[in-house]
Design a protein around this motif. Structure first.
Motif, PDB file in Angstrom:
ATOM      1  N   THR A  48       2.035 -47.415  19.670  1.00 51.83           N
ATOM      2  CA  THR A  48       1.215 -46.274  20.074  1.00 51.83           C
ATOM      3  C   THR A  48       0.514 -45.730  18.842  1.00 51.83           C
ATOM      4  N   LEU A  49      -0.803 -45.562  18.939  1.00 54.42           N
ATOM      5  CA  LEU A  49      -1.596 -45.017  17.841  1.00 54.42           C
ATOM      6  C   LEU A  49      -2.080 -43.623  18.213  1.00 54.42           C
ATOM      7  N   MET A  50      -1.930 -42.675  17.303  1.00 57.10           N
ATOM      8  CA  MET A  50      -2.478 -41.336  17.480  1.00 57.10           C
ATOM      9  C   MET A  50      -3.584 -41.159  16.447  1.00 57.10           C
ATOM     10  N   LEU A  51      -4.821 -41.027  16.936  1.00 59.96           N
ATOM     11  CA  LEU A  51      -5.999 -40.899  16.085  1.00 59.96           C
ATOM     12  C   LEU A  51      -6.535 -39.483  16.224  1.00 59.96           C
ATOM     13  N   LEU A  52      -6.702 -38.811  15.117  1.00 56.35           N
ATOM     14  CA  LEU A  52      -7.057 -37.390  15.145  1.00 56.35           C
ATOM     15  C   LEU A  52      -8.220 -37.138  14.195  1.00 56.35           C
ATOM     16  N   ALA A  53      -9.214 -36.374  14.648  1.00 57.16           N
ATOM     17  CA  ALA A  53     -10.394 -36.088  13.835  1.00 57.16           C
ATOM     18  C   ALA A  53     -10.776 -34.618  13.968  1.00 57.16           C
ATOM     19  N   GLY A  54     -11.589 -34.170  13.027  1.00 55.92           N
ATOM     20  CA  GLY A  54     -12.141 -32.816  13.107  1.00 55.92           C
ATOM     21  C   GLY A  54     -11.147 -31.732  12.785  1.00 55.92           C
ATOM     22  N   MET A  55     -10.151 -32.024  11.932  1.00 54.18           N
ATOM     23  CA  MET A  55      -9.215 -30.980  11.527  1.00 54.18           C
ATOM     24  C   MET A  55      -9.959 -29.837  10.841  1.00 54.18           C
ATOM     25  N   TYR A  56     -10.987 -30.190  10.095  1.00 58.28           N
ATOM     26  CA  TYR A  56     -11.883 -29.188   9.512  1.00 58.28           C
ATOM     27  C   TYR A  56     -13.175 -29.160  10.318  1.00 58.28           C
ATOM     28  N   GLY A  57     -13.627 -27.977  10.659  1.00 62.50           N
ATOM     29  CA  GLY A  57     -14.796 -27.851  11.525  1.00 62.50           C
ATOM     30  C   GLY A  57     -16.078 -28.349  10.920  1.00 62.50           C
ATOM     31  N   ASN A  58     -16.167 -28.424   9.591  1.00 60.75           N
ATOM     32  CA  ASN A  58     -17.394 -28.872   8.938  1.00 60.75           C
ATOM     33  C   ASN A  58     -17.327 -30.348   8.536  1.00 60.75           C
ATOM     34  N   GLU A  59     -16.437 -31.115   9.168  1.00 57.94           N
ATOM     35  CA  GLU A  59     -16.345 -32.553   8.925  1.00 57.94           C
ATOM     36  C   GLU A  59     -16.510 -33.278  10.266  1.00 57.94           C
ATOM     37  N   PRO A  60     -17.757 -33.469  10.706  1.00 58.48           N
ATOM     38  CA  PRO A  60     -18.007 -33.904  12.090  1.00 58.48           C
ATOM     39  C   PRO A  60     -17.992 -35.402  12.327  1.00 58.48           C
ATOM     40  N   ALA A  73       2.659 -32.896  19.902  1.00 58.50           N
ATOM     41  CA  ALA A  73       2.098 -34.195  20.274  1.00 58.50           C
ATOM     42  C   ALA A  73       2.842 -35.327  19.570  1.00 58.50           C
ATOM     43  N   LEU A  74       3.198 -35.129  18.307  1.00 55.96           N
ATOM     44  CA  LEU A  74       3.978 -36.144  17.596  1.00 55.96           C
ATOM     45  C   LEU A  74       5.324 -36.366  18.290  1.00 55.96           C
ATOM     46  N   HIS A  75       5.924 -35.289  18.760  1.00 55.68           N
ATOM     47  CA  HIS A  75       7.223 -35.393  19.434  1.00 55.68           C
ATOM     48  C   HIS A  75       7.071 -36.033  20.815  1.00 55.68           C
ATOM     49  N   ARG A  76       6.033 -35.671  21.517  1.00 54.73           N
ATOM     50  CA  ARG A  76       5.849 -36.167  22.882  1.00 54.73           C
ATOM     51  C   ARG A  76       5.489 -37.653  22.911  1.00 54.73           C
ATOM     52  N   PHE A  77       4.519 -38.058  22.082  1.00 56.11           N
ATOM     53  CA  PHE A  77       4.015 -39.428  22.153  1.00 56.11           C
ATOM     54  C   PHE A  77       4.750 -40.376  21.212  1.00 56.11           C
ATOM     55  N   GLN A  78       5.452 -39.835  20.218  1.00 59.96           N
ATOM     56  CA  GLN A  78       6.182 -40.656  19.249  1.00 59.96           C
ATOM     57  C   GLN A  78       5.320 -41.819  18.753  1.00 59.96           C
ATOM     58  N   PRO A  79       4.154 -41.522  18.168  1.00 57.76           N
ATOM     59  CA  PRO A  79       3.261 -42.606  17.748  1.00 57.76           C
ATOM     60  C   PRO A  79       3.862 -43.429  16.623  1.00 57.76           C
ATOM     61  N   ASN A  80       3.603 -44.733  16.679  1.00 55.86           N
ATOM     62  CA  ASN A  80       4.010 -45.610  15.591  1.00 55.86           C
ATOM     63  C   ASN A  80       3.032 -45.542  14.431  1.00 55.86           C
ATOM     64  N   VAL A  81       1.775 -45.224  14.745  1.00 52.38           N
ATOM     65  CA  VAL A  81       0.727 -45.102  13.721  1.00 52.38           C
ATOM     66  C   VAL A  81      -0.015 -43.797  13.949  1.00 52.38           C
ATOM     67  N   VAL A  82      -0.215 -43.043  12.870  1.00 52.56           N
ATOM     68  CA  VAL A  82      -1.023 -41.822  12.907  1.00 52.56           C
ATOM     69  C   VAL A  82      -2.166 -42.001  11.918  1.00 52.56           C
ATOM     70  N   TYR A  83      -3.384 -41.723  12.369  1.00 54.13           N
ATOM     71  CA  TYR A  83      -4.584 -41.937  11.549  1.00 54.13           C
ATOM     72  C   TYR A  83      -5.403 -40.653  11.575  1.00 54.13           C
ATOM     73  N   ASP A  84      -5.599 -40.074  10.406  1.00 53.84           N
ATOM     74  CA  ASP A  84      -6.282 -38.789  10.247  1.00 53.84           C
ATOM     75  C   ASP A  84      -7.657 -39.039   9.647  1.00 53.84           C
TER      76      ASP A  84
END
Length: 526
Positions: A92-104, A173-184
């Motif tokens: 399971t991969l969790m891909l997350l973007a836009g942690m900072y609002g000025n990085e679109p 979300a980390l607890h619920r999905f238990q991703p094997n890979v997290v990509y920020d």
């Protein structure tokens, strides 16, 4: 008028039949390359979920400003789409973007990636993985045109205190999905080198990558991430035409040293790594042009990085699943017995004292190579054996909330009994003008310890370390930790308690506790 056109296009997309090809993203549909507001992005994610049998839109919660934060679940597994349960074989991969609002750029790249996975050239990858996409982690910042959320909080460095709504949602979300890979997915400015205008240089290179590097990570997972996965990712990115390098940290002036980015557990990369995920940060360079003029190229760079990541995970997925699941359960017996690294930081690299960095001169565009001192050697100033557990004797309600936010198991004392503990009190406190290299460590503490026999009272809390998140509990609760809760401004007042609220157990015999351990509240479902 331009915004109305984009809204009209999206409205038409929402009426498409289920069998129709999935539409382009609002950003792609905008001839002017306009950055859509969070509502348009949310509507597009709903369009994808409504028109594909392989996607479900899940509401994680709301931001500090009340805006929805959503995850698009993509999978060929109906069970995963229904409840997000980890698959027994697929990563399971969790891909997350836009942690900072000025990085679109990452926000737009993840939407394009979602369409290509559901109805494009990347669709075969669904046979090998499940994905959780969080395209817009900070909708407040996007809509308000600012870096932070609506409450001026920074969720990106909040993973210990968990003060912001956003950070708590990501932990859930980390607890619920238990991703094997997290990509920020993040971006970096072009003027990192020599912000002093008299020096006039900018850094060169299109992307930099880093993996979780806190020394408390599972050693096997950390070794694989640093010596196998990261080098392969860098090589694949370069082969695809994306000039990439290992993370060099922010370079602000020519005389500084270069390191490898934060060791702190306050960021998503190291926090996710400490929960047992293969965690990766990608920063693409924004470039010298104005943001809207360069956004198409920046999105392309982010997509290249995503493609290479997914290809590597597809190739080595079984091994990644094996490593991460073992790490999530506490690792091998050797890993469980290793000391806890409390005080950590970067220091000079004894094997490679300096490194070369390519800079570009602003005035002429001329490139030159500058040598910087290399301070990327991880130093452990203090480490201790992992204690059997931690006893919380005051501020129990406050600590209880914190533990539940992190899904750390705790138990409540029900009957008085005696327990041997190491009780601590503050002797001297110094506040540093700058944090130590690699961590947000502002406080230098001198503590006095005393081993005593305490009579426990009903209502006291017992936090055992013989649990999957036991090492995280130690990193958070020990006052000597560079990543401890006492480093956070809202918690520093507890250092004035004598003794400190948390004591360390000496022997592994557990105190009498309630028959049922307290469990954190369940994460929000879709």
């Amino acid at each position: 008028m331009k915004s109305l056109c984009v809204i009209g296009l999206l409205a038409a997309f929402l009426c498409l039949p289920a069998q129709a090809a999935l539409p382009p993203t609002p950003f792609e549909a905008s001839q002017q390359q306009q950055l859509p507001q969070s509502g348009l992005i949310s509507g597009y994610l709903r369009t994808l979920a409504d028109n594909s049998p392989f996607a479900t839109l899940s509401l994680l919660g709301v931001s500090g400003g009340g805006r929805p934060i959503e995850a698009l679940l993509i999978s060929q597994d109906p069970e995963f789409l229904s409840n997000g349960a980890p698959a027994p074989q697929r990563p399971t991969l969790m891909l997350l973007a836009g942690m900072y609002g000025n990085e679109p750029a990452g926000v737009e790249a993840l939407q394009i990636l979602a369409r290509r996975l559901l109805d494009g050239d990347l669709k075969p990858l669904l046979q090998k993985m499940n994905l959780v996409l969080v395209p817009l982690a900070n909708p407040d910042g996007r809509d308000l045109g600012q870096r932070l959320n609506a409450r001026n909080e920074n969720p990106n460095v909040d993973f210990i205190a968990a003060s912001s709504m956003e950070t708590r949602l990501f932990i859930d979300a980390l607890h619920r999905f238990q991703p094997n890979v997290v990509y920020d997915l993040q971006e970096t400015g072009s003027s990192l080198a020599a912000r002093d205008s008299k020096q006039g240089f900018v850094t060169h290179g299109d992307a930099q990558f880093e993996v979780a590097n806190n020394p408390n990570l599972d050693p096997e997972l950390r070794r694989y991430a640093e010596h196998t996965f990261l080098p392969n990712l860098l090589a694949a990115a370069k082969q695809a035409g994306l000039p990439a390098q290992r993370y060099q940290g922010d370079i602000h002036y020519l005389e500084q040293a270069v390191n490898r980015g934060s060791l702190g557990v306050t960021n998503l990369r190291n926090y996710a790594g400490l929960t047992g995920a293969l965690s990766v940060l990608m920063e693409s360079r924004q470039g010298r042009a104005a943001p809207l003029n360069s956004i198409k190229e920046r999105v392309r760079r982010q997509l290249l990085g995503l493609e290479r990541l997914l290809a590597l995970v597809a190739k080595d997925g079984a091994h990644i699943v094996q490593l991460t699941r073992r790490a999530r359960q506490g690792g091998s017996p050797a890993a469980r017995s290793q000391p806890v690294a409390l005080e950590v930081g970067f220091g000079p690299n004894s094997q490679q004292p300096s490194t070369e960095v390519t800079l570009t001169e602003r005035a002429s565009g001329r490139k030159l190579v500058r040598r910087f001192s290399l301070h990327d050697q991880i130093l452990i100033q203090r480490q201790e054996a992992l204690p059997p557990g931690y006893l919380i004797r005051s501020e129990q309600r406050r600590f209880q909330i914190l533990l539940e936010q992190h899904h750390i198991r705790y138990e409540r004392i029900t009957q008085p009994r005696t327990l041997e503990v190491r009780r601590q009190r503050l002797v001297e406190l110094k506040v540093a003008a700058q944090p130590k290299p690699g961590v947000r460590d502002w406080l230098d503490l001198e503590l006095e310890e005393q081993q005593v026999s305490l009579t426990l009272q009903p209502g006291d809390l017992w936090v055992p370390t013989d649990q999957p998140l036991g090492r995280l509990a130690a990193v958070m609760l020990d006052p000597r930790s560079s990543n401890g809760i006492y480093q956070e401004p809202r918690w520093r007042g507890l250092l004035l308690r004598n003794p400190l609220p948390v004591a360390l157990a000496v022997r592994p015999d557990s105190p009498a506790v309630a028959s049922q351990p307290k469990s954190p509240a369940k994460s929000p479902r879709k």
